[in-house]
Design a protein around this motif. Structure first.
Motif, PDB file in Angstrom:
ATOM      1  N   GLY A  22       0.820  -1.210   0.000  1.00 35.79           N
ATOM      2  CA  GLY A  22       0.000   0.000   0.000  1.00 35.79           C
ATOM      3  C   GLY A  22       0.849   1.253   0.000  1.00 35.79           C
ATOM      4  N   GLY A  27       2.119   4.048   3.986  1.00 33.21           N
ATOM      5  CA  GLY A  27       3.161   3.340   3.241  1.00 33.21           C
ATOM      6  C   GLY A  27       4.233   4.288   2.730  1.00 33.21           C
ATOM      7  N   SER A  46      -1.865  -1.272  -5.242  1.00 31.36           N
ATOM      8  CA  SER A  46      -2.936  -1.838  -6.059  1.00 31.36           C
ATOM      9  C   SER A  46      -3.362  -0.909  -7.201  1.00 31.36           C
ATOM     10  CB  SER A  46      -4.127  -2.128  -5.147  1.00 31.36           C
ATOM     11  OG  SER A  46      -5.161  -2.714  -5.841  1.00 31.36           O
ATOM     12  N   ILE A  76      -9.482   5.692  -1.558  1.00 32.97           N
ATOM     13  CA  ILE A  76      -9.018   5.813  -2.945  1.00 32.97           C
ATOM     14  C   ILE A  76      -7.903   4.807  -3.201  1.00 32.97           C
ATOM     15  CG2 ILE A  76      -8.229   7.433  -4.714  1.00 32.97           C
ATOM     16  CD1 ILE A  76     -10.753   8.428  -3.353  1.00 32.97           C
ATOM     17  N   THR A  83      -4.885  10.135   0.424  1.00 31.19           N
ATOM     18  CA  THR A  83      -4.311  11.476   0.553  1.00 31.19           C
ATOM     19  C   THR A  83      -3.954  12.031  -0.830  1.00 31.19           C
ATOM     20  OG1 THR A  83      -2.289  10.323   1.161  1.00 31.19           O
ATOM     21  CG2 THR A  83      -3.406  11.510   2.909  1.00 31.19           C
ATOM     22  N   GLY A  90      -6.944  17.631   3.640  1.00 32.48           N
ATOM     23  CA  GLY A  90      -5.689  18.249   4.060  1.00 32.48           C
ATOM     24  C   GLY A  90      -5.643  18.719   5.505  1.00 32.48           C
ATOM     25  N   TRP A  91      -6.727  18.566   6.264  1.00 33.69           N
ATOM     26  CA  TRP A  91      -6.727  19.055   7.652  1.00 33.69           C
ATOM     27  C   TRP A  91      -5.950  18.102   8.553  1.00 33.69           C
ATOM     28  CZ3 TRP A  91      -7.972  23.860   8.077  1.00 33.69           C
ATOM     29  CH2 TRP A  91      -8.923  24.423   7.220  1.00 33.69           C
ATOM     30  N   THR A 184      -1.739  -5.931  -6.668  1.00 36.35           N
ATOM     31  CA  THR A 184      -2.646  -6.117  -5.528  1.00 36.35           C
ATOM     32  C   THR A 184      -2.208  -7.320  -4.700  1.00 36.35           C
ATOM     33  OG1 THR A 184      -4.460  -5.216  -6.832  1.00 36.35           O
ATOM     34  CG2 THR A 184      -5.068  -6.481  -4.873  1.00 36.35           C
ATOM     35  N   TRP A 340     -18.595  15.286  -4.695  1.00 40.81           N
ATOM     36  CA  TRP A 340     -17.917  14.282  -5.508  1.00 40.81           C
ATOM     37  C   TRP A 340     -17.772  14.725  -6.956  1.00 40.81           C
ATOM     38  CZ3 TRP A 340     -14.749  11.464  -3.215  1.00 40.81           C
ATOM     39  CH2 TRP A 340     -15.003  10.938  -1.955  1.00 40.81           C
ATOM     40  N   ARG A 466     -15.065   9.594   6.699  1.00 43.04           N
ATOM     41  CA  ARG A 466     -14.165   8.730   5.916  1.00 43.04           C
ATOM     42  C   ARG A 466     -12.839   8.462   6.635  1.00 43.04           C
ATOM     43  NH1 ARG A 466     -16.273  12.944   2.647  1.00 43.04           N
ATOM     44  NH2 ARG A 466     -18.076  12.156   1.508  1.00 43.04           N
ATOM     45  N   MET A 510      -9.469  13.908  12.337  1.00 40.75           N
ATOM     46  CA  MET A 510      -8.227  14.029  11.553  1.00 40.75           C
ATOM     47  C   MET A 510      -7.109  13.046  11.937  1.00 40.75           C
ATOM     48  SD  MET A 510      -8.111  18.099  11.644  1.00 40.75           S
ATOM     49  CE  MET A 510      -9.657  18.952  11.736  1.00 40.75           C
TER      50      MET A 510
HETATM   51  C1  LIG Z   1     -12.717  12.539   0.852  1.00 40.41           C
HETATM   52  C2  LIG Z   1     -11.767  12.320   1.999  1.00 40.41           C
HETATM   53  C3  LIG Z   1     -11.370  13.420   2.774  1.00 40.41           C
HETATM   54  C4  LIG Z   1     -10.478  13.231   3.849  1.00 40.41           C
HETATM   55  N1  LIG Z   1     -10.031  14.333   4.547  1.00 40.41           N
HETATM   56  C5  LIG Z   1      -9.145  14.165   5.556  1.00 40.41           C
HETATM   57  C6  LIG Z   1      -8.611  15.300   6.250  1.00 40.41           C
HETATM   58  O1  LIG Z   1      -8.908  16.451   5.933  1.00 40.41           O
HETATM   59  N2  LIG Z   1      -7.755  15.064   7.278  1.00 40.41           N
HETATM   60  C7  LIG Z   1      -7.385  13.794   7.657  1.00 40.41           C
HETATM   61  O2  LIG Z   1      -6.607  13.640   8.609  1.00 40.41           O
HETATM   62  N3  LIG Z   1      -7.850  12.708   6.986  1.00 40.41           N
HETATM   63  C8  LIG Z   1      -8.710  12.864   5.949  1.00 40.41           C
HETATM   64  N4  LIG Z   1      -9.165  11.768   5.255  1.00 40.41           N
HETATM   65  C9  LIG Z   1      -8.683  10.436   5.669  1.00 40.41           C
HETATM   66  C10 LIG Z   1      -7.283  10.190   5.107  1.00 40.41           C
HETATM   67  O3  LIG Z   1      -7.297  10.323   3.719  1.00 40.41           O
HETATM   68  C11 LIG Z   1      -6.832   8.796   5.543  1.00 40.41           C
HETATM   69  O4  LIG Z   1      -6.773   8.779   6.951  1.00 40.41           O
HETATM   70  C12 LIG Z   1      -5.444   8.433   5.040  1.00 40.41           C
HETATM   71  O5  LIG Z   1      -5.371   8.592   3.656  1.00 40.41           O
HETATM   72  C13 LIG Z   1      -5.144   6.992   5.395  1.00 40.41           C
HETATM   73  O6  LIG Z   1      -3.872   6.664   4.908  1.00 40.41           O
HETATM   74  P1  LIG Z   1      -3.420   5.142   4.731  1.00 40.41           P
HETATM   75  O7  LIG Z   1      -2.120   5.154   4.048  1.00 40.41           O
HETATM   76  O8  LIG Z   1      -3.525   4.450   6.038  1.00 40.41           O
HETATM   77  O9  LIG Z   1      -4.554   4.489   3.814  1.00 40.41           O
HETATM   78  P2  LIG Z   1      -4.953   4.841   2.307  1.00 40.41           P
HETATM   79  O10 LIG Z   1      -4.789   6.276   2.039  1.00 40.41           O
HETATM   80  O11 LIG Z   1      -6.294   4.229   2.108  1.00 40.41           O
HETATM   81  O12 LIG Z   1      -3.882   4.066   1.432  1.00 40.41           O
HETATM   82  C14 LIG Z   1      -3.890   2.673   1.323  1.00 40.41           C
HETATM   83  C15 LIG Z   1      -3.229   2.296   0.016  1.00 40.41           C
HETATM   84  O13 LIG Z   1      -3.153   0.881  -0.041  1.00 40.41           O
HETATM   85  C16 LIG Z   1      -3.533   0.437  -1.332  1.00 40.41           C
HETATM   86  N5  LIG Z   1      -4.054  -0.919  -1.189  1.00 40.41           N
HETATM   87  C17 LIG Z   1      -5.202  -1.314  -0.591  1.00 40.41           C
HETATM   88  N6  LIG Z   1      -5.315  -2.650  -0.634  1.00 40.41           N
HETATM   89  C18 LIG Z   1      -4.215  -3.116  -1.268  1.00 40.41           C
HETATM   90  C19 LIG Z   1      -3.758  -4.413  -1.614  1.00 40.41           C
HETATM   91  N7  LIG Z   1      -4.446  -5.516  -1.306  1.00 40.41           N
HETATM   92  N8  LIG Z   1      -2.572  -4.524  -2.284  1.00 40.41           N
HETATM   93  C20 LIG Z   1      -1.840  -3.426  -2.606  1.00 40.41           C
HETATM   94  N9  LIG Z   1      -2.235  -2.166  -2.287  1.00 40.41           N
HETATM   95  C21 LIG Z   1      -3.408  -2.022  -1.621  1.00 40.41           C
HETATM   96  C22 LIG Z   1      -4.572   1.440  -1.786  1.00 40.41           C
HETATM   97  O14 LIG Z   1      -4.653   1.471  -3.194  1.00 40.41           O
HETATM   98  C23 LIG Z   1      -4.029   2.738  -1.204  1.00 40.41           C
HETATM   99  O15 LIG Z   1      -3.169   3.393  -2.092  1.00 40.41           O
HETATM  100  C24 LIG Z   1     -10.024  11.925   4.172  1.00 40.41           C
HETATM  101  C25 LIG Z   1     -10.429  10.827   3.387  1.00 40.41           C
HETATM  102  C26 LIG Z   1     -11.272  11.017   2.307  1.00 40.41           C
HETATM  103  C27 LIG Z   1     -11.666   9.821   1.474  1.00 40.41           C
END
Ligand SMILES: Cc1cc2nc3c(=O)[nH]c(=O)nc-3n(C[C@H](O)[C@H](O)[C@H](O)COP(=O)(O)OP(=O)(O)OC[C@H]3O[C@@H](n4cnc5c(N)ncnc54)[C@H](O)[C@@H]3O)c2cc1C
Length: 531
Positions: A22, A27, A46, A76, A83, A90-91, A184, A340, A466, A510
């Motif tokens: 990820g 990551g 993925s 996403i 992100t 971005g907050w 994936t 959206w 989210r 956040m």
């Molecule tokens: C619309 C929206 C607005 C947001 N606004 C804020 C905000 O203002 N402030 C804030 O703090 N948080 C916000 N968030 C939440 C924030 O985006 C998440 O907390 C953060 O992105 C989580 O990071 P992560 O790396 O843990 O997971 P993710 O960002 O979900 O990244 C996981 C990655 O793993 C990949 N992946 C998944 N499964 C697999 C697999 N089996 N094999 C390989 N790759 C895989 C995915 O493609 C993805 O790229 C928001 C989220 C959304 C959707």
């Protein structure tokens, strides 16, 4: 180096010291700690460099609890994860000291790390997210009395709307880091003892697969997928990896959200302090613009002493311009559609929103007119938008569905539950906030709109923000946690988890700054571990 899965022949086995699954905030932050070191790092992602509908479909799932957003809309699947421009706002903020503590009125609260030990990692995380000074003074606090039940809690706006795009060149140049896109992870394989992960099976298309063997593995797939990947890895252990105490997927938490009430400001200077310039602030996240002037905003939070004496959860209340819509369904559907579409995302949930708008024409039209004329007509008028912590609940959970995805793996089934303490906290927040506003000389009322008020009886229609947390919770006791304080999965010597799935409790909003801080901490730990 960044390459596509297409260049890797079917049946190949790649080798690395560290394999990260990820490339989201967690990551990428982790990988950034290994740039230029002598350790070979392989990140499998993925998604691709841009948003692709085909990949996004892999995140589909079923929601069987409280109504929740479609699971392929609320996260996403692309390099940068949620992100990216199609995702986050971005907050950023740090969790409070009290968020890390065990609170007697919140079962299963308490982190095995405290905020002081995370502070240096928070500073590094802030640097990565482009936030200059985490400790900077915030003048808006002056509008609230020092000894009142509320304080103005600052949060920062990261000037980085797309973390993947920002880190891409660095990772491309790093000789010891290999990023494989459109790859994936399907499942983890352990040795016969079940205590050592040997390899991970990866697919680019349903009939094209390869393996990665590594000395250590980190799951950084997001708060829902981390649990799913452990649960589907059930060849050697029928309940999945790290699930000897049936904890994987349980304790799923969001930040329930409620819009309510009204506020009419009596002094123009207070309006400046209260107003969150959301439209201007969010512009870089919705268009190609690179910079914005807004660097911080504030919300109303309950002081820790009040949370303790009244046995409440954390909360954060934004003050938003314009009145709160009375026809919640029509207004929310319109907001959803606009949000959206601005993000450039078309989705079947939008058809659902369209139908809701048609079913609630009066509310939708009123809301649209209000939005267009808001800045002129509603100067000085505000409503409240409260985001709440929720108590950990083992029945709020992610499990595997009987339906399969494009690779033949079980999809996710989400049962989101919200406990009674959230409702009690919300009601106290409503009373305290309106009382405080009146004491400051403003006009404020709880009952200005139906949503989130007693009019809804016991079942407040909470929305979400989210944030997906808790499904691989952290505890030093394997009976109450999936990972320990270093984020190592209990019982597995070389498997770690990064992301908000490790949060035992979620704070009031956040999560991303804390996700990045924990990933940096994990990176430092793994560097020593690999030595
Ligand atoms: C619309 C929206 C607005 C947001 N606004 C804020 C905000 O203002 N402030 C804030 O703090 N948080 C916000 N968030 C939440 C924030 O985006 C998440 O907390 C953060 O992105 C989580 O990071 P992560 O790396 O843990 O997971 P993710 O960002 O979900 O990244 C996981 C990655 O793993 C990949 N992946 C998944 N499964 C697999 C697999 N089996 N094999 C390989 N790759 C895989 C995915 O493609 C993805 O790229 C928001 C989220 C959304 C959707």
């Amino acid at each position: 180096m960044i390459e596509d899965c297409d260049s890797i022949p079917h049946g190949t086995c790649l080798e690395a010291d560290l394999c990260i699954v990820g490339a989201g905030a967690a990551g990428l932050a982790l990988a950034s700690q290994f740039e230029g070191t002598r350790h070979r790092v392989c990140i499998i992602e993925s998604g691709g460099l841009t948003y692709e509908h085909w990949r996004q479909r892999l995140s589909r799932g079923r929601s069987v609890g409280r109504p929740y957003e479609a699971l392929d809309l609320c996260r996403i699947r692309q390099f940068g994860g949620s992100t990216g421009r199609a995702g986050w706002g971005g907050w950023c903020k740090m969790l409070d000291h009290v968020d890390f503590e065990a609170r007697s009125w919140i079962p299963m609260s308490g982190w095995p790390v405290d905020r002081n030990s995370l502070l240096p990692h928070y500073e590094t995380a802030a640097g990565l997210l482009g936030i200059e000074d985490l400790q900077a003074e915030w003048p808006a606090s002056a509008v609230l009395p020092m000894n009142g039940p509320l304080f103005s809690e600052r949060c920062f706006l990261s000037p980085i709307p797309d973390l993947g795009a920002t880190l891409r060149a660095r990772l491309q140049a790093a000789k010891n880091v290999q990023v494989v896109l459109h790859a994936t992870a399907l499942r983890l394989d352990t040795d016969t003892s079940g205590r050592w992960v040997r390899s991970i099976e990866v697919a680019s298309t349903p009939d094209r697969r390869f393996r990665i063997e590594a000395r250590s593995f980190v799951l950084a797939c997001g708060g829902i997928e981390n649990a799913r990947l452990l649960l589907v890895s059930n060849q050697q252990m029928p309940n999945g990896i790290g699930n000897q105490h049936d904890l994987v997927g349980r304790y799923f938490m969001e930040h329930p959200r409620v819009k309510w009430g009204s506020l009419q400001i009596c002094r123009p200077d207070a309006a400046i302090a209260f107003h969150v310039p959301s439209a201007e602030a969010r512009r870089p996240y919705l268009s190609q613009a690179k910079h914005c002037d807004v660097t911080a905003a504030f919300g109303l939070a309950l002081r820790p002493e009040i949370r303790e004496s009244e046995r409440l959860l954390g909360s954060r209340t934004w003050i938003k311009p314009g009145p709160c819509a009375n026809d919640w369904d029509g207004s929310e559907a319109l907001h959803y559609l606009a949000f959206w579409l601005r993000k450039g995302r078309l989705h079947r949930d939008l058809i659902k929103s369209g139908r809701t708008i048609l079913r609630h024409p009066a509310g939708s039209i009123a809301s649209a007119i209000d939005r267009i004329g808001r800045s002129r007509r509603w100067a000085g008028h505000f409503h409240f938008d409260t985001i709440l912590e929720q108590e950990p609940d083992p029945e709020s959970r992610v499990t595997l569905d009987t339906r399969l995805d494009e690779f033949g793996l079980p999809r996710v089934k989400l049962e989101w539950r919200v406990g009674p303490l959230v409702r009690r906290t919300l009601q106290r927040v409503q009373t305290i906030v309106t009382d405080e506003m009146r004491m400051l000389g403003h006009r404020s009322d709880v009952l200005a709109c139906a949503h989130g008020t007693p009019a809804y009886g016991d079942d407040i229609p909470y929305r979400w923000v989210r944030h997906h947390m808790g499904t691989t919770r952290m505890s030093n006791d394997p009976r109450t946690g999936v990972v320990d304080a270093t984020c190592q999965v209990h019982g597995l010597a070389n498997l770690f988890v990064a992301g908000s799935s490790v949060f035992p409790t979620g704070g009031n909003d956040m999560p991303t700054l804390t996700i990045v801080a924990l990933a940096i901490k994990l990176g430092r730990h793994l560097q020593q571990w690999l030595e």
